[in-house]
Design a protein around this motif. Structure first.
Motif, PDB file in Angstrom:
ATOM      1  N   ILE A 139       0.843  -1.197   0.000  1.00  5.39           N
ATOM      2  CA  ILE A 139       0.000   0.000   0.000  1.00  5.39           C
ATOM      3  C   ILE A 139       0.881   1.251   0.000  1.00  5.39           C
ATOM      4  O   ILE A 139       1.767   1.394   0.848  1.00  5.39           O
ATOM      5  N   GLY A 140       0.626   2.160  -0.941  1.00  3.74           N
ATOM      6  CA  GLY A 140       1.333   3.433  -0.965  1.00  3.74           C
ATOM      7  C   GLY A 140       2.501   3.493  -1.941  1.00  3.74           C
ATOM      8  O   GLY A 140       3.248   4.464  -1.946  1.00  3.74           O
ATOM      9  N   PHE A 141       2.666   2.466  -2.771  1.00  3.58           N
ATOM     10  CA  PHE A 141       3.735   2.436  -3.771  1.00  3.58           C
ATOM     11  C   PHE A 141       3.109   2.581  -5.161  1.00  3.58           C
ATOM     12  O   PHE A 141       2.138   1.892  -5.471  1.00  3.58           O
ATOM     13  N   PRO A 144       6.231   0.678 -11.101  1.00  3.05           N
ATOM     14  CA  PRO A 144       6.232  -0.725 -11.530  1.00  3.05           C
ATOM     15  C   PRO A 144       7.203  -1.584 -10.746  1.00  3.05           C
ATOM     16  O   PRO A 144       7.140  -2.808 -10.821  1.00  3.05           O
ATOM     17  N   ASP A 145       8.107  -0.945  -9.976  1.00  2.91           N
ATOM     18  CA  ASP A 145       9.090  -1.716  -9.219  1.00  2.91           C
ATOM     19  C   ASP A 145       8.436  -2.608  -8.161  1.00  2.91           C
ATOM     20  O   ASP A 145       8.843  -3.752  -7.952  1.00  2.91           O
ATOM     21  N   ILE A 146       7.396  -2.090  -7.484  1.00  2.00           N
ATOM     22  CA  ILE A 146       6.739  -2.904  -6.457  1.00  2.00           C
ATOM     23  C   ILE A 146       5.934  -4.030  -7.099  1.00  2.00           C
ATOM     24  O   ILE A 146       5.828  -5.127  -6.542  1.00  2.00           O
ATOM     25  N   ASP A 147       5.376  -3.775  -8.295  1.00  2.00           N
ATOM     26  CA  ASP A 147       4.688  -4.845  -9.026  1.00  2.00           C
ATOM     27  C   ASP A 147       5.668  -5.978  -9.304  1.00  2.00           C
ATOM     28  O   ASP A 147       5.361  -7.160  -9.108  1.00  2.00           O
ATOM     29  N   TYR A 293      -4.430  -1.973  -7.740  1.00  2.84           N
ATOM     30  CA  TYR A 293      -5.790  -1.499  -7.459  1.00  2.84           C
ATOM     31  C   TYR A 293      -5.735  -0.078  -6.893  1.00  2.84           C
ATOM     32  O   TYR A 293      -6.259   0.211  -5.817  1.00  2.84           O
ATOM     33  N   ASP A 294      -5.140   0.829  -7.645  1.00  2.00           N
ATOM     34  CA  ASP A 294      -4.948   2.214  -7.173  1.00  2.00           C
ATOM     35  C   ASP A 294      -6.249   2.927  -6.775  1.00  2.00           C
ATOM     36  O   ASP A 294      -6.232   3.728  -5.843  1.00  2.00           O
ATOM     37  N   PRO A 295      -7.398   2.685  -7.436  1.00  2.00           N
ATOM     38  CA  PRO A 295      -8.610   3.448  -7.060  1.00  2.00           C
ATOM     39  C   PRO A 295      -9.303   2.943  -5.796  1.00  2.00           C
ATOM     40  O   PRO A 295     -10.187   3.620  -5.275  1.00  2.00           O
ATOM     41  N   LEU A 296      -8.937   1.780  -5.279  1.00 10.23           N
ATOM     42  CA  LEU A 296      -9.765   1.116  -4.269  1.00 10.23           C
ATOM     43  C   LEU A 296      -9.852   1.886  -2.959  1.00 10.23           C
ATOM     44  O   LEU A 296     -10.930   2.032  -2.378  1.00 10.23           O
ATOM     45  N   ILE A 297      -8.722   2.374  -2.454  1.00  8.14           N
ATOM     46  CA  ILE A 297      -8.739   3.031  -1.141  1.00  8.14           C
ATOM     47  C   ILE A 297      -9.597   4.286  -1.171  1.00  8.14           C
ATOM     48  O   ILE A 297     -10.366   4.553  -0.234  1.00  8.14           O
ATOM     49  N   GLU A 298      -9.516   5.053  -2.238  1.00 11.31           N
ATOM     50  CA  GLU A 298     -10.356   6.246  -2.356  1.00 11.31           C
ATOM     51  C   GLU A 298     -11.833   5.852  -2.461  1.00 11.31           C
ATOM     52  O   GLU A 298     -12.711   6.535  -1.912  1.00 11.31           O
ATOM     53  N   THR A 299     -12.123   4.737  -3.124  1.00  8.12           N
ATOM     54  CA  THR A 299     -13.494   4.233  -3.234  1.00  8.12           C
ATOM     55  C   THR A 299     -14.069   3.929  -1.856  1.00  8.12           C
ATOM     56  O   THR A 299     -15.269   4.073  -1.619  1.00  8.12           O
ATOM     57  N   PHE A 300     -13.201   3.527  -0.931  1.00 10.48           N
ATOM     58  CA  PHE A 300     -13.630   3.201   0.429  1.00 10.48           C
ATOM     59  C   PHE A 300     -13.690   4.427   1.339  1.00 10.48           C
ATOM     60  O   PHE A 300     -13.953   4.299   2.527  1.00 10.48           O
ATOM     61  N   GLY A 301     -13.413   5.596   0.787  1.00  9.87           N
ATOM     62  CA  GLY A 301     -13.474   6.807   1.592  1.00  9.87           C
ATOM     63  C   GLY A 301     -12.148   7.250   2.159  1.00  9.87           C
ATOM     64  O   GLY A 301     -12.079   8.220   2.923  1.00  9.87           O
ATOM     65  N   GLY A 307      -2.150   0.934  -4.560  1.00  3.36           N
ATOM     66  CA  GLY A 307      -1.986  -0.376  -3.938  1.00  3.36           C
ATOM     67  C   GLY A 307      -1.806  -1.455  -4.991  1.00  3.36           C
ATOM     68  O   GLY A 307      -2.241  -1.314  -6.134  1.00  3.36           O
ATOM     69  N   VAL A 308      -1.140  -2.524  -4.595  1.00  5.18           N
ATOM     70  CA  VAL A 308      -0.952  -3.676  -5.472  1.00  5.18           C
ATOM     71  C   VAL A 308      -0.790  -4.910  -4.591  1.00  5.18           C
ATOM     72  O   VAL A 308      -0.282  -4.807  -3.467  1.00  5.18           O
ATOM     73  N   GLY A 309      -1.249  -6.053  -5.070  1.00  2.00           N
ATOM     74  CA  GLY A 309      -1.137  -7.250  -4.245  1.00  2.00           C
ATOM     75  C   GLY A 309      -1.408  -8.512  -5.026  1.00  2.00           C
ATOM     76  O   GLY A 309      -1.659  -8.481  -6.235  1.00  2.00           O
ATOM     77  N   PHE A 310      -1.371  -9.620  -4.318  1.00  5.57           N
ATOM     78  CA  PHE A 310      -1.708 -10.915  -4.918  1.00  5.57           C
ATOM     79  C   PHE A 310      -2.333 -11.801  -3.849  1.00  5.57           C
ATOM     80  O   PHE A 310      -2.233 -11.540  -2.651  1.00  5.57           O
ATOM     81  N   ALA A 311      -2.985 -12.859  -4.302  1.00  4.82           N
ATOM     82  CA  ALA A 311      -3.506 -13.896  -3.404  1.00  4.82           C
ATOM     83  C   ALA A 311      -3.303 -15.240  -4.075  1.00  4.82           C
ATOM     84  O   ALA A 311      -3.411 -15.361  -5.288  1.00  4.82           O
ATOM     85  N   MET A 312      -2.992 -16.238  -3.261  1.00  5.75           N
ATOM     86  CA  MET A 312      -2.823 -17.593  -3.784  1.00  5.75           C
ATOM     87  C   MET A 312      -3.639 -18.567  -2.964  1.00  5.75           C
ATOM     88  O   MET A 312      -3.794 -18.411  -1.749  1.00  5.75           O
ATOM     89  N   GLY A 313      -4.205 -19.560  -3.628  1.00  2.22           N
ATOM     90  CA  GLY A 313      -4.981 -20.588  -2.960  1.00  2.22           C
ATOM     91  C   GLY A 313      -4.060 -21.680  -2.435  1.00  2.22           C
ATOM     92  O   GLY A 313      -3.378 -22.347  -3.209  1.00  2.22           O
TER      93      GLY A 313
END
Length: 447
Positions: A139-141, A144-147, A293-301, A307-313
């Motif tokens: 969060i906050g980067f 493309p380096d953090i990606d 997901y750069d727009p998400l935090i602002e969408t939440f107020g 932000g950028v992330g991943f999830a694995m099962g």
């Protein structure tokens, strides 16, 4: 003659599975490896609730998605009428926590999480209604380096787990303006070919046409392959971000394929999206997915924050670990305590605690409905436990204030048995374990 009514057996809910002791070592190996790698990259653990307000996921994931429309376990709180949902994914809760607790106030944060998620899907191999996710969020980067860092972190995990055949697919879905221009052309294209769309695609045509590109319907593959490609609509900044990511990956020998049809199923993504896929799990080929997901935090107020992330099962990766060669189950313990007689039992408890104080794992033989068991049957259990040593106490040992220590593994001094003064047993066993060049992974001695 009356028959005794048999009590009905209760079984687990469909798609919600038990993790049994035989599989626990693989889960521990995965979790320990992943946590070690995340820590080496500077990520910190965050734990969020399993239950959140339903609107959190509707807003984050998108109202017109399969997850929100069909798959969420939602219910009304009988106490106050709140609309609640068992979390179907991890990012929304993490972002909610970041905003609620001002975690990004003093600078960017690297976070990771693990835990159960819930989706009412058709259970398949490696895909269940309660499933476990391991994820990371940066969060906050903005660059493309953090990606690239997150992608390379995944590659390191596959390498450390010995997993092969996992491929990286990349795409960029640009920003909202670029997607809107692409969306208009995409709708026009599909409208011109509406007779080739299935019912699901027709339903999504105006609500979420980008998801049509992700269809698994074989009859629509040619149609979607010829559809307008989002990459062709990217502006200068989005292209520069994507090229910057590819440049870092190229410099670090990370192999990838640019897949213009990769759009991800959640509405909050922008720019970079990626998936790690395998052919070893049948239709469920994606083992890890993520993106920006750069727009998400602002969408939440919250204040606009990238932000950028991943999830694995985890279940899918456990399947791959099994296919790669399941490691031998680790031993239960270092020492198995064998005893017979009331006084011997009391002394066995004392000695077991002293051995544990020294940092050893100890299993103390306890009685079953069949009884305490003979020395012979206890020794069979000691051998099956994988312990390096059995410590034996009987009437003779108690009378002489000693314990018998028997090596159980080949190479342990010919599996000899030694009589050791009671108060010297701990030092003797520790010396035997740390004084030999063992190959036993179960030894956990720490001074």
């Amino acid at each position: 003659m009356s028959e005794t009514k048999k009590t009905e057996k209760i079984v687990a809910i469909k798609g919600m599975n038990d993790i049994l002791p035989a599989d626990a070592p693989l889960w521990e190996l995965f979790e320990n490896t992943a946590e070690t790698i995340l820590k080496s990259y500077g990520y910190q653990k965050i734990v969020t609730p399993i239950v959140e307000e339903t609107r959190l996921f509707a807003r984050a994931i998108g109202a017109v998605t399969d997850i929100v429309e069909k798959e969420m376990y939602s219910f009304e709180d009988s106490m106050n009428g709140d609309q609640l949902t068992l979390r179907p994914e991890g990012t929304a809760g993490v972002v909610r926590a970041v905003i609620e607790h001002n975690l990004a106030y003093d600078g960017p944060k690297r976070l990771w999480y693990k835990g159960p998620m819930f989706r009412h899907e058709r259970p398949q191999r490696g895909r269940y209604r309660q499933f476990f996710q391991f994820g990371a969020e940066a969060i906050g980067f903005s660059g493309p380096d953090i990606d690239a860092e997150l992608i390379m972190l995944c590659r390191r995990l596959w390498d450390d787990l010995g997993l092969e055949g996992i491929r990286l697919e990349l795409n960029s879905i640009g920003n909202a303006e670029e997607r809107n221009r692409h969306r208009a052309d995409l709708i026009a294209y599909f409208e011109a070919n509406i007779d080739q769309l299935d019912e699901e695609a027709k339903r999504r045509l105006h609500a979420n046409p980008l998801r049509i590109l992700d269809t698994k319907n074989p009859k629509m593959q040619d149609l979607v392959n010829q559809a307008p490609k989002l990459l062709e609509y990217l502006g200068e900044e989005s292209l520069a971000h994507f090229e910057g990511l590819k440049k870092i990956l190229d410099a670090n020998n990370v192999q990838y394929t640019v897949n213009p049809r990769l759009v991800r199923g959640l509405d909050y993504y922008n720019r970079t999206v990626f998936e790690w896929v395998t052919d070893a799990l049948g239709a469920q080929g994606t083992v890890c997915a993520g993106g920006r997901y750069d727009p998400l935090i602002e969408t939440f107020g919250g204040k606009a924050t990238p932000g950028v992330g991943f999830a694995m099962g985890i279940e899918r990766l456990i399947e791959l670990m099994k296919a790669a060669g399941e490691p031998a189950a680790p031993s239960q313990c270092d020492v198995y305590m064998v005893h017979q007689g009331q006084e011997a039992q009391m002394r066995a408890f004392i000695l077991a605690e002293r051995l544990r104080d020294a940092g050893l794992d100890v299993v103390l033989h306890c009685a079953t409905p069949q009884g305490a068991g003979s020395f012979k049957s206890q020794m069979k259990k000691a051998d099956a436990s994988g312990a390096a040593f059995a410590v034996i106490l009987g009437d003779d040992e108690v009378a002489n204030n000693v314990a018998a220590v028997k090596a159980l593994r080949e190479g342990e001094e010919g599996q000899q048995q030694t009589s050791v003064p009671f108060d010297n047993v701990v030092d003797f066993v520790v010396d035997q374990i740390v004084g030999h060049d063992h190959d036993h992974d179960h030894v956990h001695y720490h001074a």
